[in-house]
Design a protein around this motif. Structure first.
Motif, PDB file in Angstrom:
ATOM      1  N   ARG A  46       0.830  -1.206   0.000  1.00 25.54           N
ATOM      2  CA  ARG A  46       0.000   0.000   0.000  1.00 25.54           C
ATOM      3  C   ARG A  46       0.865   1.257   0.000  1.00 25.54           C
ATOM      4  O   ARG A  46       2.102   1.181  -0.049  1.00 25.54           O
ATOM      5  CB  ARG A  46      -0.911  -0.025   1.241  1.00 25.54           C
ATOM      6  N   ILE A  47       0.205   2.428   0.080  1.00 23.84           N
ATOM      7  CA  ILE A  47       0.977   3.654   0.260  1.00 23.84           C
ATOM      8  C   ILE A  47       1.764   3.545   1.568  1.00 23.84           C
ATOM      9  O   ILE A  47       1.413   2.788   2.454  1.00 23.84           O
ATOM     10  CB  ILE A  47       0.069   4.894   0.272  1.00 23.84           C
ATOM     11  N   LEU A  48       2.835   4.301   1.666  1.00 24.42           N
ATOM     12  CA  LEU A  48       3.658   4.349   2.885  1.00 24.42           C
ATOM     13  C   LEU A  48       4.261   2.989   3.219  1.00 24.42           C
ATOM     14  O   LEU A  48       4.465   2.653   4.380  1.00 24.42           O
ATOM     15  CB  LEU A  48       2.836   4.871   4.075  1.00 24.42           C
ATOM     16  N   ALA A  49       4.576   2.195   2.186  1.00 24.34           N
ATOM     17  CA  ALA A  49       5.071   0.840   2.402  1.00 24.34           C
ATOM     18  C   ALA A  49       6.474   0.810   2.994  1.00 24.34           C
ATOM     19  O   ALA A  49       6.836  -0.144   3.677  1.00 24.34           O
ATOM     20  CB  ALA A  49       5.048   0.053   1.087  1.00 24.34           C
ATOM     21  N   THR A  50       7.257   1.845   2.722  1.00 26.49           N
ATOM     22  CA  THR A  50       8.609   1.914   3.277  1.00 26.49           C
ATOM     23  C   THR A  50       8.786   3.246   4.001  1.00 26.49           C
ATOM     24  O   THR A  50       8.097   4.227   3.696  1.00 26.49           O
ATOM     25  CB  THR A  50       9.690   1.805   2.188  1.00 26.49           C
TER      26      THR A  50
END
Length: 288
Positions: free
Chosen positions: A136-140
């Motif tokens: 998803r968004i903000l995965a890292t």
């Protein structure tokens, strides 16, 4: 500031009053779970929450299941969010935790989605926060730090276990500065990940002690930041889960630990940890 523990409904398909009763016996105050798929289901769950006087944290999952449909556009995700909020409002959630977007989106597309999603939540007069999650968004952490610089008023749900797996290490190097993210965290999902997996077989096992200490350090920093920001209540959901997260024995598929017991242990351990942190912070403030 006080800590309220919520029980995850991940993998639990029973009527909500059953897991809620179990949760309260273990010191949890309410439930966190996906928004029901239909308005009829949402109304049924709303009745249970109202009768029990239980708070609810809603999870809006956009663009498909945990793994989003790769063809889903930003607009598709936003449309899913609108429909999900319409159903969630029956249940008067404490806030909406958005599991949205796609990790393949570049930073500018993630920023676009989050800004428009926040506008939808504001129009519905409900607080939203965006969860750090693989796929998803903000995965890292690295793209997250890039995104949040462009969105100064966004709030986040911290599930640091995903970042540990994505980076394949505990993020405790002196160069790992996440203070700008920590200062914007609204909610914690507590699961102890390690360099090769999102969920330790048991967070109390001595071989995973470094991973537990790392996660506890992050949670402690979040609590201290929230206290500074004027929070009177902080929320945490122990989120050990099934679906390949829970380790099993080869050939038998037998779980190596009881799932609910893992979440109870995490909740009770972190409640004690929280009390210690708040007491210690108060003592230091008095001494100062």
């Amino acid at each position: 500031m006080k800590l309220e523990l919520f029980r995850t409904l991940w993998g639990d398909n029973r009527r909500w009053d059953i897991p809620l009763a179990e949760a309260r016996k273990a010191g949890f105050v309410g439930l966190e779970g996906r928004i029901p798929q239909t308005q009829a289901q949402a109304r049924e769950c709303a009745i249970i929450l109202q009768q029990e006087g239980a708070p609810y944290i809603a999870i809006a999952m956009t663009g498909g299941g945990v793994i989003p449909q790769q063809k889903a556009t930003v607009q598709d995700h936003l449309d899913d969010l609108r429909h999900a909020i319409d159903r969630a409002l029956f249940m008067n959630p404490r806030f909406i935790n958005i599991l949205g977007g796609n990790d393949r989106w570049p930073a500018n597309q993630q920023v676009e989605f989050m800004a428009l999603a926040q506008n939808i939540c504001r129009a519905a007069d409900i607080t939203c926060c965006f969860e750090t999650h693989r796929s998803r968004i903000l995965a890292t952490p690295w793209i997250t730090l890039d995104v949040i610089r462009q969105l100064p008023d966004m709030l986040f749900t911290a599930d640091i276990s995903h970042w540990v797996v994505c980076c394949e290490r505990l993020l405790n190097d002196p160069a790992d500065d996440f203070s700008s993210f920590i200062s914007r965290v609204h909610h914690i999902q507590a699961r102890v990940g390690y360099d090769q997996g999102p969920q330790a077989p048991h967070p109390a096992a001595p071989e995973y002690a470094p991973a537990l200490r790392f996660h506890q350090h992050i949670w402690q920093e979040i609590w201290q930041s929230q206290r500074t920001r004027g929070y009177t209540t902080t929320t945490m959901t122990p989120e050990c889960g099934p679906d390949g997260y829970l380790h099993t024995l080869p050939f038998t598929n037998m779980p190596v630990a009881d799932l609910w017991s893992l979440n109870v242990w995490t909740g009770q351990t972190e409640y004690e940890h929280f009390q210690h942190v708040m007491s210690d912070s108060g003592n230091k403030k008095e001494l100062g």
